[in-house]
Motif scaffolding. Structure first.
Motif, PDB file in Angstrom:
ATOM      1  N   UNK A  93       0.833  -1.211   0.000  1.00 54.22           N
ATOM      2  CA  UNK A  93       0.000   0.000   0.000  1.00 54.22           C
ATOM      3  C   UNK A  93       0.860   1.249   0.000  1.00 54.22           C
ATOM      4  N   UNK A  94       0.336   2.313  -0.550  1.00 54.07           N
ATOM      5  CA  UNK A  94       0.992   3.627  -0.491  1.00 54.07           C
ATOM      6  C   UNK A  94       0.180   4.487   0.475  1.00 54.07           C
ATOM      7  N   UNK A  95       0.367   4.245   1.773  1.00 49.87           N
ATOM      8  CA  UNK A  95      -0.421   4.914   2.797  1.00 49.87           C
ATOM      9  C   UNK A  95       0.329   6.082   3.404  1.00 49.87           C
ATOM     10  N   UNK A  96      -0.403   6.975   4.022  1.00 45.98           N
ATOM     11  CA  UNK A  96       0.142   8.005   4.899  1.00 45.98           C
ATOM     12  C   UNK A  96      -0.491   7.816   6.265  1.00 45.98           C
ATOM     13  N   UNK A  97       0.317   7.803   7.302  1.00 48.17           N
ATOM     14  CA  UNK A  97      -0.194   7.693   8.655  1.00 48.17           C
ATOM     15  C   UNK A  97      -0.269   9.081   9.258  1.00 48.17           C
ATOM     16  N   UNK A  98      -1.473   9.482   9.630  1.00 49.75           N
ATOM     17  CA  UNK A  98      -1.711  10.829  10.148  1.00 49.75           C
ATOM     18  C   UNK A  98      -2.025  10.737  11.642  1.00 49.75           C
ATOM     19  N   UNK A  99      -0.991  10.538  12.459  1.00 48.26           N
ATOM     20  CA  UNK A  99      -1.090  10.541  13.913  1.00 48.26           C
ATOM     21  C   UNK A  99      -2.276   9.733  14.420  1.00 48.26           C
ATOM     22  N   UNK A 100      -2.448   8.553  13.906  1.00 50.09           N
ATOM     23  CA  UNK A 100      -3.544   7.718  14.359  1.00 50.09           C
ATOM     24  C   UNK A 100      -4.484   7.331  13.251  1.00 50.09           C
ATOM     25  N   UNK A 101      -4.359   7.938  12.087  1.00 47.73           N
ATOM     26  CA  UNK A 101      -5.202   7.604  10.956  1.00 47.73           C
ATOM     27  C   UNK A 101      -4.345   7.022   9.840  1.00 47.73           C
ATOM     28  N   UNK A 102      -4.907   6.033   9.129  1.00 49.63           N
ATOM     29  CA  UNK A 102      -4.260   5.547   7.925  1.00 49.63           C
ATOM     30  C   UNK A 102      -5.028   6.106   6.732  1.00 49.63           C
ATOM     31  N   UNK A 103      -4.389   6.981   5.983  1.00 49.17           N
ATOM     32  CA  UNK A 103      -5.013   7.625   4.833  1.00 49.17           C
ATOM     33  C   UNK A 103      -4.438   7.001   3.573  1.00 49.17           C
ATOM     34  N   UNK A 104      -5.324   6.542   2.686  1.00 44.18           N
ATOM     35  CA  UNK A 104      -4.897   5.836   1.494  1.00 44.18           C
ATOM     36  C   UNK A 104      -4.367   6.807   0.444  1.00 44.18           C
ATOM     37  N   UNK A 105      -3.265   6.415  -0.194  1.00 43.81           N
ATOM     38  CA  UNK A 105      -2.753   7.160  -1.331  1.00 43.81           C
ATOM     39  C   UNK A 105      -1.621   8.112  -1.001  1.00 43.81           C
ATOM     40  N   UNK A 106      -0.653   8.179  -1.938  1.00 44.01           N
ATOM     41  CA  UNK A 106       0.444   9.133  -1.808  1.00 44.01           C
ATOM     42  C   UNK A 106       0.750   9.705  -3.189  1.00 44.01           C
ATOM     43  N   UNK A 107       1.153  10.972  -3.230  1.00 46.72           N
ATOM     44  CA  UNK A 107       1.493  11.610  -4.496  1.00 46.72           C
ATOM     45  C   UNK A 107       2.883  11.174  -4.920  1.00 46.72           C
ATOM     46  N   UNK A 108       2.966  10.572  -6.097  1.00 44.80           N
ATOM     47  CA  UNK A 108       4.193   9.923  -6.554  1.00 44.80           C
ATOM     48  C   UNK A 108       4.371  10.158  -8.052  1.00 44.80           C
ATOM     49  N   UNK A 109       5.618  10.336  -8.503  1.00 48.01           N
ATOM     50  CA  UNK A 109       5.901  10.246  -9.929  1.00 48.01           C
ATOM     51  C   UNK A 109       6.811   9.058 -10.223  1.00 48.01           C
ATOM     52  N   UNK A 110       7.807   8.842  -9.376  1.00 43.83           N
ATOM     53  CA  UNK A 110       8.791   7.783  -9.631  1.00 43.83           C
ATOM     54  C   UNK A 110       8.674   6.690  -8.577  1.00 43.83           C
ATOM     55  N   UNK A 111       8.753   5.442  -9.030  1.00 41.41           N
ATOM     56  CA  UNK A 111       8.740   4.270  -8.149  1.00 41.41           C
ATOM     57  C   UNK A 111       9.974   3.447  -8.452  1.00 41.41           C
ATOM     58  N   UNK A 112      10.736   3.142  -7.434  1.00 38.63           N
ATOM     59  CA  UNK A 112      11.950   2.345  -7.617  1.00 38.63           C
ATOM     60  C   UNK A 112      11.844   1.056  -6.811  1.00 38.63           C
ATOM     61  N   UNK A 113      12.058  -0.078  -7.489  1.00 35.80           N
ATOM     62  CA  UNK A 113      12.074  -1.390  -6.852  1.00 35.80           C
ATOM     63  C   UNK A 113      13.510  -1.890  -6.886  1.00 35.80           C
ATOM     64  N   UNK A 114      14.083  -2.195  -5.741  1.00 36.02           N
ATOM     65  CA  UNK A 114      15.487  -2.569  -5.691  1.00 36.02           C
ATOM     66  C   UNK A 114      15.745  -3.779  -4.828  1.00 36.02           C
ATOM     67  N   UNK A 115      16.935  -4.336  -5.019  1.00 33.91           N
ATOM     68  CA  UNK A 115      17.380  -5.489  -4.246  1.00 33.91           C
ATOM     69  C   UNK A 115      18.667  -5.167  -3.515  1.00 33.91           C
ATOM     70  N   UNK A 116      18.850  -5.826  -2.399  1.00 34.89           N
ATOM     71  CA  UNK A 116      20.136  -5.827  -1.707  1.00 34.89           C
ATOM     72  C   UNK A 116      20.482  -7.292  -1.518  1.00 34.89           C
ATOM     73  N   UNK A 117      21.577  -7.719  -2.109  1.00 34.91           N
ATOM     74  CA  UNK A 117      21.877  -9.153  -2.134  1.00 34.91           C
ATOM     75  C   UNK A 117      23.291  -9.419  -1.665  1.00 34.91           C
TER      76      UNK A 117
END
Length: 618
Positions: free
Chosen positions: A577-601
């Motif tokens: 999920x791309x959530x934001x936690x607002x001091x006790x609330x889970x709000x769905x969605x975040x403003x994004x342009x770039x997504x990076x998926x990486x590994x550490x091996x």
């Protein structure tokens, strides 16, 4: 346990929908600079049991009738504001009367503004002359409250401002700059000397007045740093291990910039409980805050925190329903009052608080010492639980039938709170349907008491991590570009990213490190979008990658990256999920342009994907 392992463990627990209190216990404590340090669980539980507290914004500034501190050199000239202490004579302040009122109002803990941003101290401090010992009417407010609260079994804390616009060693000078009573030295401002002053004053509050918690504020100023906050967190816990320090001892609330109530990273930043200032109705989610103490901090006057001659007060119904909603979301409720300059409370405020107190004295069993649940907050109400008991608190007066998910055990009784009147209910399609139509004369909250044979836990909840789909998000199927650190020799370039994010799974997408051990792919959404989540389908091969961690990071400019997810375990599908936690609330969605998926091996590695599903409304 290493931070990456802790994050990975947390995410995996979320993926399999295991929502126990221990799953979230890492969200409070000393952060990344004090990973060994955490407030005793017993102290946190004791504070959570109290549920209803009082905040008091008060000092010489009340003589001006404008907002405390913020009016200095703005609405009120500095020369006038800084001289209020000479006329400050709270002759009607009586700590015993305050404590009696708190008992009447159902208040279990309280925190006065021991020192606000304007630097004035409500106690006799050895470290500044700008305190009650210099006021026209000399009384040690903190000492008197400490004695009265102890007699009446009310937990005493203190509000303390991290910054100090009056002190010459604080920087930057703002809201009028330093005041006249503290001598400015040749090398002022000197932040190290100021933080020594800060430390000494808080130790006074801890040792002389035995406060059980400190509510810090002012960490949003950029002069204040994560390193300073972490150092002070350790110092105060070393002095008193059971002391509770709110998250504003550190800069976590500020860490995302302008929206400084959003996304508190409790793994990096320290704090024992969190404040959500005024933001009570931002979609609280008990799912994400099971045992992490948090507090809604709300002023009774909708316009101002300190004394106001023309306040706009909450109504009794608003106040009670607001408090009920927070407790049902597993939070504490701290309501703020601003006394008059003479130390007495306005009659209108007393009357409003009496309404709250009357309700709490009648229904307090459903509030004090409870935890949120067993049902997750529903439209029109919440629930609370303790042991074998649970309570439905329905704040919407129009609901006649209440539909809730069935629990693992059925109640042995359902009654209108405080009466023998039974509430009829039935089970239908794995739901319990309660008939509320027979409840009369029970406003602003209808309360139904449930009794179970065994201790009642939280209701089951379906795959929370896919809840972005419930939000109406759609899968993004085109318009992306991709870059990669390296790909396997077997892959034909260029990679067809449209195939990867389409409806069909593909077989020929992978990225592979050659010399590097941290390969990645980077998705460019071409514009900033609100993303609700991403599913990564792994192409299952005979030989699994020798992976230490897999991570997902997001960015708005491809320069500054925020890691929002890590795992150490291979799955066929990762649901993130791309959530934001607002001091006790889970709000769905975040403003994004770039997504990076990486590994550490541990060594060069290949990881193959067969499908990516990115959910957005844009």
């Amino acid at each position: 346990m290493k931070i990456t392992q802790r994050i990975g463990k947390l995410c995996l627990l979320l993926i399999v929908s295991i929502f126990s209190t221990t799953a979230f216990s890492q969200l409070s404590g000393g952060g990344d600079l004090n990973p060994d340090l955490k407030a005793p669980k017993k102290a946190q539980e004791k504070w959570m049991d109290l549920r209803v507290g009082l905040s008091v914004h008060w000092g010489p500034s009340s003589l001006g009738g404008e907002e405390i501190s913020w009016a200095r050199d703005r609405k009120i000239p500095k020369e006038v504001y800084d001289n209020y202490y000479k006329s400050f004579a709270p002759t009607k302040f009586n700590a015993e009367e305050w404590a009696s009122l708190m008992k009447r109002w159902g208040i279990k803990y309280m925190a006065p503004t021991a020192k606000h941003h304007d630097g004035f101290c409500l106690w006799y401090s050895d470290y500044t002359p700008y305190d009650m010992e210099s006021a026209k009417y000399k009384v040690d407010i903190m000492k008197e409250l400490s004695k009265a609260c102890k007699r009446h079994h009310i937990m005493l804390g203190a509000y303390y401002s991290n910054l100090d616009w009056y002190h010459p060693d604080w920087a930057p000078y703002n809201f009028g700059g330093p005041g006249p009573l503290i001598k400015k030295q040749n090398d002022s401002p000197n932040l190290e000397r100021y933080f020594t002053f800060f430390e000494n004053q808080c130790l006074e509050l801890i040792n002389k007045y035995n406060v059980d918690f400190i509510q810090f504020d002012g960490e949003w100023d950029k002069t204040y740093t994560h390193e300073v906050g972490s150092r002070l967190y350790r110092r105060f816990h070393e002095e008193k291990p059971e002391i509770l320090l709110n998250s504003r001892i550190d800069i976590g609330r500020r860490s995302v910039g302008k929206g400084n109530h959003l996304y508190m990273d409790g793994l990096k930043y320290c704090g024992d409980f969190q404040d959500r200032e005024r933001l009570v109705k931002h979609g609280n989610n008990v799912t994400a805050w099971l045992d992490h103490p948090w507090q809604a901090w709300v002023t009774i006057d909708k316009n101002q925190w300190s004394y106001n001659k023309t306040p706009k007060l909450m109504s009794p119904n608003e106040l009670i329903r607001d408090m009920v909603g927070v407790v049902g979301n597993n939070g504490n409720y701290m309501i703020n009052l601003g006394p008059r300059p003479d130390g007495a409370f306005e009659q209108a405020q007393i009357a409003l608080m009496d309404s709250l107190g009357k309700w709490l004295h009648q229904y307090g069993k459903a509030i004090y010492e409870t935890r949120g649940g067993p049902f997750y907050p529903y439209k029109g109400g919440v629930s609370t639980r303790k042991g074998r008991d649970a309570w439905l608190l329905v704040t919407d007066p129009t609901i006649q039938q209440l539909h809730l998910p069935a629990l693992g055990q059925e109640p042995i009784s359902a009654k209108v709170f405080g009466t023998k009147q039974k509430i009829s209910w039935k089970k239908e399609n794995n739901q319990w349907i309660f008939d509320l139509s027979t409840i009369e004369n029970m406003q602003p909250v209808r309360v139904v008491a449930l009794r179970f044979k065994k201790r009642v836990g939280l209701s089951p909840i379906k795959k929370v991590l896919s809840s972005y789909e419930i939000e109406g998000a759609k899968q993004l199927t085109n318009g992306l570009t991709v870059k990669y650190s390296s790909v396997s020799d077997a892959i034909k370039l260029p990679i067809n990213i449209d195939a990867l994010i389409g409806d069909q799974k593909v077989r020929d997408f992978s990225f592979q490190s050659k010399k590097e051990k941290t390969p990645y792919i980077e998705l460019d959404l071409q514009k900033e979008r609100k993303v609700y989540g991403i599913k990564i389908h792994r192409r299952v091969l005979k030989n699994n990658p020798d992976m230490k961690t897999m991570n997902l990071s997001i960015s708005g400019d491809a320069k500054s990256w925020t890691t929002i997810w890590k795992t150490t375990k291979l799955e066929e599908v990762w649901d993130i999920p791309f959530n934001i936690t607002d001091m006790g609330a889970t709000i769905q969605g975040r403003s994004v342009r770039y997504i990076r998926i990486g590994l550490d091996s541990n060594k060069p590695v290949t990881l193959s994907f067969s499908k990516l599903s990115i959910y957005t409304k844009e």
